[in-house]
Write a protein that holds these residues in place. Structure first.
Motif: not given
Length: 63
Positions: A29-41
């Motif tokens: 759920a924490i990676l639901s937004s693509w912006v958050v996912g890209q920041t995580y990567v």
């Protein structure tokens, strides 16, 4: 001591990859937004590069 910190950074990066992998066909759920996912990567890449830099810096000189 830098080598130990480097290994800790690499372990943290690997742990971040394990936490973020999809389970049962759904992403966390924490990676639901693509912006958050890209920041995580990007954070994983930065931690990994810092870890490798610390390990390489702790190696003794070859010459």
């Amino acid at each position: 001591m830098g080598g130990v910190y480097g290994l800790i950074c690499l372990a943290a990066g690997i742990g971040m990859v394990v936490v973020a992998r999809p389970r049962y066909g759904k992403s966390p759920a924490i990676l639901s937004s693509w912006v958050v996912g890209q920041t995580y990567v990007l954070a994983i890449l930065v931690v990994t590069v810092i870890g490798f830099a610390l390990i390489i810096g702790a190696l003794p000189a070859l010459l």
